[in-house]
Each structure stands twice: as structure tokens, then as C-alpha cells.
Design a protein around this motif. Structure first.
Motif, PDB file in Angstrom:
ATOM      1  N   THR A 292       0.782  -1.258  -0.176  1.00 26.60           N
ATOM      2  CA  THR A 292      -0.029  -0.059  -0.147  1.00 26.60           C
ATOM      3  C   THR A 292       0.843   1.325  -0.031  1.00 26.60           C
ATOM      4  O   THR A 292       1.732   1.232   0.582  1.00 26.60           O
ATOM      5  CB  THR A 292      -1.045   0.106   1.099  1.00 26.60           C
ATOM      6  OG1 THR A 292      -1.644  -1.273   1.130  1.00 26.60           O
ATOM      7  CG2 THR A 292      -2.086   1.295   0.930  1.00 26.60           C
TER       8      THR A 292
ATOM      9  N   ARG B  60       0.420   5.844  -0.344  1.00 23.63           N
ATOM     10  CA  ARG B  60      -0.305   7.076  -0.357  1.00 23.63           C
ATOM     11  C   ARG B  60      -0.135   7.919  -1.643  1.00 23.63           C
ATOM     12  O   ARG B  60       1.076   8.182  -1.781  1.00 23.63           O
ATOM     13  CB  ARG B  60      -0.205   7.637   1.010  1.00 23.63           C
ATOM     14  CG  ARG B  60      -1.136   8.751   1.209  1.00 23.63           C
ATOM     15  CD  ARG B  60      -1.052   9.559   2.484  1.00 23.63           C
ATOM     16  NE  ARG B  60      -1.282   8.464   3.631  1.00 23.63           N
ATOM     17  CZ  ARG B  60      -2.391   8.023   4.235  1.00 23.63           C
ATOM     18  NH1 ARG B  60      -3.521   8.600   3.579  1.00 23.63           N
ATOM     19  NH2 ARG B  60      -2.503   7.502   4.986  1.00 23.63           N
TER      20      ARG B  60
ATOM     21  N   LEU C 222      -5.157   6.308  -0.714  1.00 23.56           N
ATOM     22  CA  LEU C 222      -4.424   5.048  -0.572  1.00 23.56           C
ATOM     23  C   LEU C 222      -4.629   4.523  -2.026  1.00 23.56           C
ATOM     24  O   LEU C 222      -5.658   4.339  -2.586  1.00 23.56           O
ATOM     25  CB  LEU C 222      -4.891   4.383   0.439  1.00 23.56           C
ATOM     26  CG  LEU C 222      -4.769   4.757   1.872  1.00 23.56           C
ATOM     27  CD1 LEU C 222      -5.149   3.795   2.929  1.00 23.56           C
ATOM     28  CD2 LEU C 222      -3.247   5.358   2.188  1.00 23.56           C
ATOM     29  N   LYS C 223      -3.468   3.607  -2.380  1.00 26.11           N
ATOM     30  CA  LYS C 223      -3.579   2.846  -3.372  1.00 26.11           C
ATOM     31  C   LYS C 223      -2.750   1.648  -3.192  1.00 26.11           C
ATOM     32  O   LYS C 223      -1.873   1.547  -2.359  1.00 26.11           O
ATOM     33  CB  LYS C 223      -2.929   3.528  -4.593  1.00 26.11           C
ATOM     34  CG  LYS C 223      -2.889   2.751  -6.039  1.00 26.11           C
ATOM     35  CD  LYS C 223      -2.008   3.583  -7.106  1.00 26.11           C
ATOM     36  CE  LYS C 223      -2.903   4.674  -7.492  1.00 26.11           C
ATOM     37  NZ  LYS C 223      -2.128   5.452  -8.858  1.00 26.11           N
ATOM     38  N   ILE C 224      -3.375   0.541  -3.859  1.00 29.93           N
ATOM     39  CA  ILE C 224      -3.014  -0.826  -3.342  1.00 29.93           C
ATOM     40  C   ILE C 224      -2.096  -1.260  -4.750  1.00 29.93           C
ATOM     41  O   ILE C 224      -2.724  -1.372  -5.606  1.00 29.93           O
ATOM     42  CB  ILE C 224      -4.012  -1.743  -2.913  1.00 29.93           C
ATOM     43  CG1 ILE C 224      -4.678  -1.290  -1.754  1.00 29.93           C
ATOM     44  CG2 ILE C 224      -3.296  -3.246  -2.764  1.00 29.93           C
ATOM     45  CD1 ILE C 224      -6.008  -2.108  -1.455  1.00 29.93           C
TER      46      ILE C 224
ATOM     47  N   ASN D 197      -4.545 -11.239  -5.132  1.00 29.77           N
ATOM     48  CA  ASN D 197      -4.955 -10.027  -4.834  1.00 29.77           C
ATOM     49  C   ASN D 197      -6.091  -9.352  -5.734  1.00 29.77           C
ATOM     50  O   ASN D 197      -6.998  -8.901  -5.373  1.00 29.77           O
ATOM     51  CB  ASN D 197      -3.858  -9.051  -4.898  1.00 29.77           C
ATOM     52  CG  ASN D 197      -2.689  -9.386  -3.975  1.00 29.77           C
ATOM     53  OD1 ASN D 197      -3.043  -9.854  -2.988  1.00 29.77           O
ATOM     54  ND2 ASN D 197      -1.428  -9.145  -4.399  1.00 29.77           N
TER      55      ASN D 197
ATOM     56  N   TYR E 103     -11.005  -5.057  -0.704  1.00 34.78           N
ATOM     57  CA  TYR E 103     -10.274  -3.914  -0.578  1.00 34.78           C
ATOM     58  C   TYR E 103     -11.226  -2.735  -0.671  1.00 34.78           C
ATOM     59  O   TYR E 103     -12.023  -2.649  -1.535  1.00 34.78           O
ATOM     60  CB  TYR E 103      -9.071  -3.894  -1.568  1.00 34.78           C
ATOM     61  CG  TYR E 103      -8.215  -5.082  -1.487  1.00 34.78           C
ATOM     62  CD1 TYR E 103      -7.534  -5.374  -0.278  1.00 34.78           C
ATOM     63  CD2 TYR E 103      -7.845  -5.776  -2.617  1.00 34.78           C
ATOM     64  CE1 TYR E 103      -6.692  -6.435  -0.311  1.00 34.78           C
ATOM     65  CE2 TYR E 103      -6.965  -6.666  -2.583  1.00 34.78           C
ATOM     66  CZ  TYR E 103      -6.501  -7.049  -1.293  1.00 34.78           C
ATOM     67  OH  TYR E 103      -5.482  -8.120  -1.400  1.00 34.78           O
TER      68      TYR E 103
ATOM     69  N   ALA F  90      -9.613   0.461  -1.274  1.00 31.39           N
ATOM     70  CA  ALA F  90      -8.709   1.245  -2.187  1.00 31.39           C
ATOM     71  C   ALA F  90      -8.450   0.675  -3.510  1.00 31.39           C
ATOM     72  O   ALA F  90      -8.609  -0.593  -3.826  1.00 31.39           O
ATOM     73  CB  ALA F  90      -7.598   1.774  -1.373  1.00 31.39           C
TER      74      ALA F  90
ATOM     75  N   LEU G 275      -6.996  -0.979  -6.610  1.00 32.95           N
ATOM     76  CA  LEU G 275      -5.886  -2.033  -6.878  1.00 32.95           C
ATOM     77  C   LEU G 275      -5.060  -1.797  -8.159  1.00 32.95           C
ATOM     78  O   LEU G 275      -5.857  -1.644  -9.274  1.00 32.95           O
ATOM     79  CB  LEU G 275      -6.407  -3.426  -6.762  1.00 32.95           C
ATOM     80  CG  LEU G 275      -5.219  -4.347  -6.894  1.00 32.95           C
ATOM     81  CD1 LEU G 275      -4.570  -4.772  -5.466  1.00 32.95           C
ATOM     82  CD2 LEU G 275      -5.954  -5.773  -7.076  1.00 32.95           C
TER      83      LEU G 275
ATOM     84  N   LEU H 100      -2.606  -4.513   6.171  1.00 36.00           N
ATOM     85  CA  LEU H 100      -3.525  -3.806   5.071  1.00 36.00           C
ATOM     86  C   LEU H 100      -3.651  -2.351   5.964  1.00 36.00           C
ATOM     87  O   LEU H 100      -4.335  -2.641   7.097  1.00 36.00           O
ATOM     88  CB  LEU H 100      -4.781  -4.416   4.824  1.00 36.00           C
ATOM     89  CG  LEU H 100      -4.545  -5.842   4.149  1.00 36.00           C
ATOM     90  CD1 LEU H 100      -5.910  -6.253   3.973  1.00 36.00           C
ATOM     91  CD2 LEU H 100      -3.917  -5.575   2.937  1.00 36.00           C
TER      92      LEU H 100
ATOM     93  N   THR I  35      -7.671   0.740   3.673  1.00 35.73           N
ATOM     94  CA  THR I  35      -7.502  -0.262   2.412  1.00 35.73           C
ATOM     95  C   THR I  35      -8.428  -1.349   2.718  1.00 35.73           C
ATOM     96  O   THR I  35      -8.652  -2.034   1.589  1.00 35.73           O
ATOM     97  CB  THR I  35      -6.162  -0.914   2.679  1.00 35.73           C
ATOM     98  OG1 THR I  35      -5.714  -1.537   3.674  1.00 35.73           O
ATOM     99  CG2 THR I  35      -5.231   0.132   2.278  1.00 35.73           C
TER     100      THR I  35
END
Length: 342
Positions: free
Chosen positions: A94, A96, A101-103, A124, A133, A135, A137, A335, A339
Motif C-alpha cells: 500500500t 499513499r 491510498l492505492k494498493i 490480490n 479492498y 482502495a 488496486l 493492510l 485499505t
């Protein structure tokens, strides 16, 4: 984009449950008990997201968790095909970006194609399809395992040259190109490339999380070998020399906390297994520390206690995990807060 340190506030820990269609068959009952114990500790304070291969009986897992006094309201069981259990390496990382937030879903090839990975590389995405999730992906083609990187929370990433520059990962990329991608993905100020250190029995090509770890407040916790007759003495002594010379992005030295080297443990075939106390897991309120029924267990717990004031320090018997050449940190992925799908 900036990488989040492991001790940033978390929503959950992601796991992949062991099953019989894998190398775990001889140790499956013991491994299940370990996973239930792990869930019991984590679920006291936060959620646990578990990828369960379709071959598994969800009801059977739930009953085992109940027997271990797990808070079932904090357990999320998802049916997802899996090859193996190493969530640290096939799990998401993860970052920012602009307060969002971005996974990142890096590519996973089982440490250079050593084992089957077709299902694990999709875990995932399969979890995301089930709205696990909260956020976005994002896929990336760079082959990168979570266990191969450590982040100090202030712009410095630490890794080993032996792993990240190994041609079995990204053979077409130079060191400079790999560094450039890492810097872009994680907004880094510097990358530390350790040139020394390895554990016998480790098949990850010297993952950093088996050797040296960052902690809060500029701390660096690492494996120290003082036995000159041990095969690890020279490489770990050289690694220690490197660590003592390191400085963070603000030109400050790290506070070093040496962990003991666990007494040698061998598999049935007399191969030494990679027992390491550095493979601990940081959660919101606890540091879960792998122990191995060895004389050094208590000393390791004491070192972690000093390095993580304010945390509850919990020893978890991970003797079964090293039979498959990994330990506690290797089977988990945090996580961060925001997220997990609420």
C-alpha cells in the motif's frame, strides 16, 4: 506516491490459509493450529483477511477458530485459489498518493520460479473482485516481494543486492532501472543495498525481512551471530559492519538492536532451517515474534521489547513454518487503515 511503514495504523492482516494441495501436507495439522493462534492474537485488535483455497472447508476452519477463542467478527474468509501461504510476497503493498491510498499489486514469480505461482500471482486481483479492498488496486509488471524490502517511514528503503538484483526476478532491468522504479513507486529519498547476509535454508535469495528490520523512532533490528564456528558468522558480521555505517535520509545513524542467532535447527534431511527472530510482525498494538523452542527465544523477545516500547510483545511458536523455509512475517501482509472494504 509514498510507501507506508509497517507500523502505520492498520485495518487488517492478510493471510493465505495452508491446504493439502501443497507442500504443507506433512505438517498441515500443526500449521492450522499456528494459523488459528495467529488469528486469535490479531483478532483481539483488528481484522484478518484470509484467502482460502476452494479445496478448503470454510466451516472446518471456522470451527477451529472458534476453538481457539478467535473473535470471528474480525475474520474475513474469502474463497480464492492459492498455491501456498506466503502472503508477505504475493500480498499487496500500500502507498499513499495525494491523500488517497492505492494498493499496488506487484508481479510474483515465486522467488525466481522455484515453485508454482500461477494462483498466488492472482490472489490480490481475486480478492479485489470480491470487494475485499477499499482502495484502488493497481497492477505493476515489476517482480517484487514484500519480504525483499524494508521501509523506515522517512524515505529510506532497505533491501539486499542478492535478492533484488538476482536475474531470476527482473532479468532485463539494470540496478539503476530497478532503483528508478522503486523510487517512483514509493517516493524514496534513498535506497540501501546490503551486500552481505544470508541464512542457510533460505530460498528467497536473502530477503531483508529474515536479516534486518526497521522499527519506529529510527530503530534497526537485525540478526547478530557471535559464534565464530557458525557458518553464518562471517556473512552476518559483514552485514553488521554495513548496518553500523548506515544513516537515514536526514544523515542520522540508526539505533541498532541486535537479535541473537537461533541455535541450529535441522530438517529430517539434515538441511539447516532458516530460523530467524527478525521475521516478526508489527500490528496495531502488538509485535508478534517468531520463536522456535530454542534457548535464545527469551533473549529475542527481550530485544524486541526494548525496540518496541508501548507494544505488547507476543512470542508465537513458528517451528512448523521453517520446515517450508519461512516464518511469521513471511505468511502475513498488513493492510493499512483505509485499505479494507468497510
Amino acid at each position: 506516491m509514498s510507501l507506508l511503514p509497517e507500523w502505520a495504523p492498520q485495518d487488517a492482516i492478510q493471510l493465505s490459509w495452508p491446504h493439502s494441495n501443497s507442500a504443507w501436507t506433512p505438517w498441515l495439522a500443526t500449521a492450522w493450529k499456528l494459523y488459528a493462534t495467529l488469528c486469535q492474537h490479531i483478532s483481539q485488535y483488528q481484522k484478518v483477511l484470509i484467502a482460502c483455497d476452494p479445496s478448503l472447508n470454510i466451516e472446518e476452519i471456522t470451527e477451529l477458530l472458534q476453538e481457539h477463542n478467535v473473535k470471528l467478527e474480525n475474520i474475513l474468509l474469502k474463497s480464492v485459489p492459492t498455491n501456498d501461504v506466503w502472503a508477505r510476497d504475493h500480498g499487496p503493498i500500500t502507498v499513499r498518493e495525494n491523500d488517497q491510498l492505492k494498493i499496488l499489486d506487484f508481479s510474483f514469480n515465486a522467488w525466481g520460479g522455484k515453485y508454482a505461482y500461477d494462483k498466488d500471482n492472482l490472489i490480490n486481483r481475486r480478492l479485489d473482485e470480491q470487494d475485499a479492498y477499499g482502495a484502488l488496486l493497481e497492477q505493476t509488471t515489476l517482480i517484487l516481494e514484500g519480504g525483499s524490502i524494508e521501509y523506515d517511514g522517512h524515505g529510506t528503503l532497505m533491501t539486499t543486492s542478492n535478492c533484488l538484483l538476482n536475474p531470476n526476478r527482473n532479468p532485463t532491468l539494470s540496478k539503476q532501472q530497478i532503483a528508478s522504479q522503486l523510487t517512483e513507486h514509493f517516493d524514496l529519498k534513498q535506497i540501501i543495498w546490503l551486500e552481505n547476509g544470508h541464512l542457510e535454508g533460505d530460498d528467497t535469495d536473502a530477503h531483508i525481512d529474515t536479516l534486518a528490520r526497521f522499527g519506529p523512532d529510527n530503530s534497526l533490528i537485525y540478526v547478530q551471530c557471535l559464534d565464530r564456528t557458525d557458518a553464518h558468522f562471517e556473512p552476518l558480521h559483514k552485514m553488521e559492519t554495513e548496518l553500523k555505517q548506515l544513516k537515514d535520509a536526514n544523515d542520522q545513524p540508526y539505533r541498532l538492536f541486535p537479535l541473537p542467532m537461533a541455535s541450529a535447527i535441522y530438517a529430517e534431511n539434515r538441511q539447516r532451517l532458516p530460523a530467524t527472530y527478525a521475521n516478526f510482525l508489527i500490528t496495531n498494538h502488538q509485535v508478534l515474534v517468531p520463536i522456535y523452542e530454542q534457548p535464545e527465544d527469551e533473549q529475542a523477545l527481550d530485544v524486541i521489547r526494548h525496540a518496541f516500547p508501548g507494544y505488547e510483545i507476543v512470542g508465537v511458536n513458528c517451528r512448523v513454518l521453517i520446515e517450508q523455509y519461512g516464518s511469521l512475517h513471511c505468511i502475513t501482509m498488513q493492510l493499512p487503515e483505509g485499505t479494507l472494504h468497510s
